[in-house]
Design an enzyme around this catalytic site. Structure first.
Site, mmCIF file in Angstrom:
data_model
loop_
_atom_site.group_PDB
_atom_site.id
_atom_site.type_symbol
_atom_site.label_atom_id
_atom_site.label_comp_id
_atom_site.label_asym_id
_atom_site.label_seq_id
_atom_site.Cartn_x
_atom_site.Cartn_y
_atom_site.Cartn_z
ATOM 1 N N GLU A 176 0.575 -1.203 -0.055
ATOM 2 C CA GLU A 176 0.121 0.158 -0.245
ATOM 3 C C GLU A 176 0.708 1.156 0.073
ATOM 4 O OE1 GLU A 176 -3.543 0.532 -0.498
ATOM 5 O OE2 GLU A 176 -2.456 2.353 -0.855
ATOM 6 N N LYS A 231 8.246 -1.723 -2.146
ATOM 7 C CA LYS A 231 7.738 -0.982 -1.208
ATOM 8 C C LYS A 231 8.552 -0.007 -0.491
ATOM 9 C CE LYS A 231 4.885 0.858 1.741
ATOM 10 N NZ LYS A 231 4.234 2.046 1.358
ATOM 11 N N CYS A 287 6.194 4.438 9.220
ATOM 12 C CA CYS A 287 6.965 3.562 8.302
ATOM 13 C C CYS A 287 8.177 3.879 7.895
ATOM 14 C CB CYS A 287 5.971 3.592 7.174
ATOM 15 S SG CYS A 287 4.559 2.608 7.722
HETATM 16 P P1 NAD Z 1 -1.976 -0.393 12.541
HETATM 17 O O1 NAD Z 1 -1.177 -0.799 13.770
HETATM 18 O O2 NAD Z 1 -2.685 0.922 12.801
HETATM 19 O O3 NAD Z 1 -2.961 -1.428 12.430
HETATM 20 C C1 NAD Z 1 -2.700 -2.948 12.376
HETATM 21 C C2 NAD Z 1 -3.710 -3.491 13.093
HETATM 22 O O4 NAD Z 1 -3.572 -5.096 13.066
HETATM 23 C C3 NAD Z 1 -3.926 -3.361 14.834
HETATM 24 O O5 NAD Z 1 -5.378 -2.882 15.082
HETATM 25 C C4 NAD Z 1 -3.854 -4.532 15.221
HETATM 26 O O6 NAD Z 1 -4.713 -5.097 16.386
HETATM 27 C C5 NAD Z 1 -4.143 -5.828 14.135
HETATM 28 N N1 NAD Z 1 -3.532 -7.238 14.406
HETATM 29 C C6 NAD Z 1 -2.394 -7.484 14.827
HETATM 30 N N2 NAD Z 1 -2.257 -8.873 14.708
HETATM 31 C C7 NAD Z 1 -3.420 -9.271 14.431
HETATM 32 C C8 NAD Z 1 -4.110 -10.578 14.339
HETATM 33 N N3 NAD Z 1 -3.130 -11.769 14.601
HETATM 34 N N4 NAD Z 1 -5.232 -10.639 14.175
HETATM 35 C C9 NAD Z 1 -6.247 -9.657 13.937
HETATM 36 N N5 NAD Z 1 -5.695 -8.370 13.972
HETATM 37 C C10 NAD Z 1 -4.494 -8.232 14.220
HETATM 38 O O7 NAD Z 1 -0.877 -0.603 11.295
HETATM 39 P P2 NAD Z 1 -1.068 0.424 10.016
HETATM 40 O O8 NAD Z 1 -0.624 1.683 10.253
HETATM 41 O O9 NAD Z 1 -2.499 0.021 9.636
HETATM 42 O O10 NAD Z 1 -0.176 -0.708 9.201
HETATM 43 C C11 NAD Z 1 -0.266 -1.885 8.755
HETATM 44 C C12 NAD Z 1 0.740 -2.097 7.882
HETATM 45 O O11 NAD Z 1 0.705 -1.402 6.553
HETATM 46 C C13 NAD Z 1 2.289 -2.105 8.214
HETATM 47 O O12 NAD Z 1 3.021 -3.118 7.595
HETATM 48 C C14 NAD Z 1 2.582 -0.697 7.776
HETATM 49 O O13 NAD Z 1 4.090 -0.703 7.290
HETATM 50 C C15 NAD Z 1 1.971 -0.662 6.289
HETATM 51 N N6 NAD Z 1 1.631 0.637 5.958
HETATM 52 C C16 NAD Z 1 1.190 1.423 6.604
HETATM 53 C C17 NAD Z 1 1.033 2.784 6.102
HETATM 54 C C18 NAD Z 1 0.354 3.903 7.117
HETATM 55 O O14 NAD Z 1 0.143 4.883 6.601
HETATM 56 N N7 NAD Z 1 0.035 3.734 8.229
HETATM 57 C C19 NAD Z 1 0.795 3.168 4.719
HETATM 58 C C20 NAD Z 1 1.253 2.027 3.791
HETATM 59 C C21 NAD Z 1 1.821 0.728 4.399
HETATM 60 C C1 UGA Z 2 4.429 7.575 3.858
HETATM 61 C C2 UGA Z 2 4.558 7.670 2.053
HETATM 62 O O1 UGA Z 2 4.465 8.992 1.568
HETATM 63 C C3 UGA Z 2 3.437 6.729 1.684
HETATM 64 O O2 UGA Z 2 3.674 6.464 0.225
HETATM 65 C C4 UGA Z 2 3.900 5.073 2.481
HETATM 66 O O3 UGA Z 2 2.653 4.398 1.980
HETATM 67 C C5 UGA Z 2 3.751 5.484 3.822
HETATM 68 O O4 UGA Z 2 4.568 6.402 4.204
HETATM 69 C C6 UGA Z 2 3.875 4.027 4.598
HETATM 70 O O5 UGA Z 2 4.302 3.197 3.799
HETATM 71 O O6 UGA Z 2 3.441 4.117 5.591
HETATM 72 P P1 UGA Z 2 2.847 9.127 5.754
HETATM 73 O O7 UGA Z 2 4.077 8.476 6.558
HETATM 74 O O8 UGA Z 2 1.588 8.508 5.879
HETATM 75 O O9 UGA Z 2 3.278 8.258 4.202
HETATM 76 O O10 UGA Z 2 3.215 10.551 5.241
HETATM 77 P P2 UGA Z 2 4.092 11.570 4.468
HETATM 78 O O11 UGA Z 2 3.292 12.543 3.634
HETATM 79 O O12 UGA Z 2 5.081 10.675 3.480
HETATM 80 O O13 UGA Z 2 4.772 12.320 5.442
HETATM 81 C C7 UGA Z 2 5.903 11.515 6.199
HETATM 82 C C8 UGA Z 2 6.490 12.403 7.198
HETATM 83 O O14 UGA Z 2 7.409 13.192 6.293
HETATM 84 C C9 UGA Z 2 5.719 13.524 7.593
HETATM 85 O O15 UGA Z 2 6.458 13.695 9.094
HETATM 86 C C10 UGA Z 2 5.798 14.851 7.166
HETATM 87 O O16 UGA Z 2 5.435 15.935 7.807
HETATM 88 C C11 UGA Z 2 7.283 14.736 6.582
HETATM 89 N N1 UGA Z 2 7.419 15.508 5.239
HETATM 90 C C12 UGA Z 2 7.012 14.937 3.991
HETATM 91 C C13 UGA Z 2 8.415 16.321 5.352
HETATM 92 O O17 UGA Z 2 9.181 16.724 6.380
HETATM 93 N N2 UGA Z 2 8.877 16.932 4.108
HETATM 94 C C14 UGA Z 2 7.999 16.737 2.894
HETATM 95 O O18 UGA Z 2 8.459 17.400 1.832
HETATM 96 C C15 UGA Z 2 6.992 15.730 2.975
#
Ligand code: NAD
Ligand code: UGA
Length: 487
Positions: A176, A231, A287
């Site tokens: 994602e 990713k 992340c």
């Molecule tokens: P999160 O911590 O918000 O959510 C994860 C959820 O999974 C929690 O609510 C937890 O209770 C649940 N969980 C864990 N083990 C479980 C199990 N065995 N059965 C059922 N539920 C279970 O995490 P997130 O931010 O949604 O991130 C999830 C993944 O996506 C991570 O690998 C992260 O790196 C990736 N990711 C996150 C973002 C982002 O913006 N947060 C963007 C892209 C990718």
């Molecule tokens: C980032 C990536 O942008 C997503 O594509 C990815 O899916 C995600 O991580 C993930 O894998 O979790 P996110 O962390 O939600 O998304 O937000 P961003 O907009 O990337 O910002 C990350 C951090 O960088 C923030 O603290 C933001 O303030 C900072 N940032 C961003 C800067 O300081 N300068 C910039 O120009 C952009």
């Protein structure tokens, strides 16, 4: 790879997503919204989180994202549900997304760098136990390269051990790329959707889902390992740009250059592009750091020490930037903040989210608390309990008369939540802008200045304050990458 999408795919009727977090919740809400014929069930072990997703009041969903309430409102109760009944949802599903947390390991082999895959492994075992018939398992979590191999091995054992009708599995990688704060528009109009897989029918089944709203040329197909590595690489490149501009910001401050002008100048080069060039207090979020450290760990494991060292520097620079800003505040305030009130404006790691994971505010506020500062912290979406957990310190308000609290007299750092920027700056020697909430760029600095103790400072770590208004209000101003200017 990019095999031709001519494999015959059985349409997906029922999806289970394990993990109702920042990714699982919004992603599944958009899939359900765009594919009304597909039943989508999002499951989680965390009953409180599931209850919040089911809250009739859409303003109380556990994740704050602009537009999310409308999407959930349309699909929930129709073809989108949230539940703690994990086994049943897996058994019903043709396709299971694994969208659980993959944080950095805190102990054992690879502690501090490698991803902790215990939740992913638990999901794979649960799917192996509960799946019926043919099930496509989709890695949505961000994972180390070759994790699909481990998932396949766990599922293959189920295929052998099963007593009833033999289940069978295909494993896909579908990372994602959404960013928090813009998750819904990122999901509705993605730059691309990436699907890694070896089973063409499974790949096409997933591509068919996205095809309901994503143009075909934006659905990329690769082998599984390329998808997993893409990713980590995307996040490493994005974070690298931030560390690069923050490094230049520090040099701007000492050389008289202006980082916003430099960013504009280089960003007009079409090879560089204008995005992700905002200097700030360093990147936060759950992340960037975790994924780069994971990449560092994997490279070192492969004996690629120079490559590991190269990417590690992105994180080192980021940590340095956060400490640098805290140090600079102390230095400008006559070398001490002990007992002084400071307003922290913004605690989320970026605007338009309630997420504070790895927020720069945590480290910067932590450093200032260590120095004995009294912090009034304001954020539009982060509750006080979250701040307390992140700071590892319960709030202690100033005394009722507005005088210094007991902590200030003892020299200990203390903090309390402020309901508004006006409340935060009362009696403060400085205001620090740490999150770029839109409202912070339109503050009435004349009114705020009258509530502060003079001489007072504004430290704008996001470069968003109205500089002319700050200076006209008689405040000293420091801006990241632009340095300081007297009123
Ligand atoms: P999160 O911590 O918000 O959510 C994860 C959820 O999974 C929690 O609510 C937890 O209770 C649940 N969980 C864990 N083990 C479980 C199990 N065995 N059965 C059922 N539920 C279970 O995490 P997130 O931010 O949604 O991130 C999830 C993944 O996506 C991570 O690998 C992260 O790196 C990736 N990711 C996150 C973002 C982002 O913006 N947060 C963007 C892209 C990718
Ligand atoms: C980032 C990536 O942008 C997503 O594509 C990815 O899916 C995600 O991580 C993930 O894998 O979790 P996110 O962390 O939600 O998304 O937000 P961003 O907009 O990337 O910002 C990350 C951090 O960088 C923030 O603290 C933001 O303030 C900072 N940032 C961003 C800067 O300081 N300068 C910039 O120009 C952009």
């Amino acid at each position: 790879m990019d095999h031709a999408p001519n494999a015959v795919a059985t349409p997906i009727r029922s999806i289970c997503c394990i993990g109702a977090g920042y990714v699982g919740g919004p992603t599944m809400a958009v899939i359900a919204d765009r594919c009304p014929h597909v039943q989508v069930t999002v499951v989680d072990l965390n009953a409180a989180r599931i209850a919040a997703w089911n809250d009739p009041d859409l303003s109380r969903l556990p994740v704050y994202e602009p537009g999310l309430d409308a999407v959930v409102g349309r699909a929930r109760g129709r073809n989108l549900s949230f539940s703690t009944a994990v086994d049943a949802a897996i058994a019903e599903a043709d396709m299971v997304f694994i969208s659980v947390n993959t944080p950095t390991k805190t102990r054992g082999l690879g502690a501090g760098q490698a991803s902790d895959l215990r939740w992913v492994e638990a999901c794979a075992r649960q799917v192996a136990r509960c799946a019926q018939g043919h099930t496509i398992v989709v890695e949505k979590s961000t994972l180390p390269v070759r994790t699909a191999e481990a998932i396949r091995a766990i599922l293959a054992a189920a295929e052998r051990e099963s007593e009833g009708p033999t289940p069978s599995f295909s494993v896909l990688s579908n990372p994602e790329f959404l960013a928090e704060g813009t998750a819904i528009s990122d999901l509705e109009q993605p730059d691309r959707v990436l699907i890694g897989g070896e089973d063409p029918a499974a790949v096409e089944a997933l591509a068919g889902l996205y095809g309901a709203w994503v143009p075909p040329d934006r659905i990329l197909r690769t082998n599984v390992w390329s998808s997993e590595l893409s990713k980590l690489t995307a996040n490493a490149f994005l974070a690298q740009r931030i560390s690069s501009i923050n490094a230049i910001a520090a040099f701007c401050e000492s050389s008289g250059a202006d980082v916003q002008e430099v960013a504009r100048a280089i960003g007009t080069d079409s090879r560089i592009g204008p995005k992700f060039l905002k200097a700030g207090p360093g990147f936060g979020g759950s992340c960037f750091q975790k994924d780069i450290l994971n990449l560092v760990y994997l490279c070192r494991h492969e004996g690629l020490d120079e490559v590991a060292h190269y990417w590690e520097a992105v994180v080192t620079l980021n940590t340095w930037q956060q400490h640098r800003i805290a140090r600079l505040v102390v230095n400008r305030l006559f070398g001490t903040v002990t007992g002084k009130r400071l307003a922290i404006l913004g605690f989320a790691f970026k605007a338009d989210t309630n997420d504070t994971r790895e927020s720069p505010a945590i480290r910067i506020a932590g450093d200032l608390l260590e120095e004995g500062a009294q912090l009034a912290i304001h954020d539009f979406k982060v509750p006080a309990e979250r701040m307390a957990a992140d700071l590892g310190l319960e709030p202690t308000p100033p005394d009722a008369g507005g005088g210094p609290g007991a902590a200030a007299l003892s020299g200990e750092g203390a903090w309390w939540p402020a309901a508004s920027p006006e409340e935060a700056v009362a009696g403060a020697d400085a205001a620090l802008i740490l999150t770029e909430w839109q409202a912070y760029s339109a503050l009435d600095w004349a009114a705020l200045a009258s509530r502060m103790r003079q001489p007072a400072w504004v430290f704008d770590a996001r470069g968003v304050a109205d500089a002319a208004a700050v200076q006209a209000a008689g405040l000293r101003l420091w801006r990241v990458g632009q340095g300081e200017s007297a009123p």
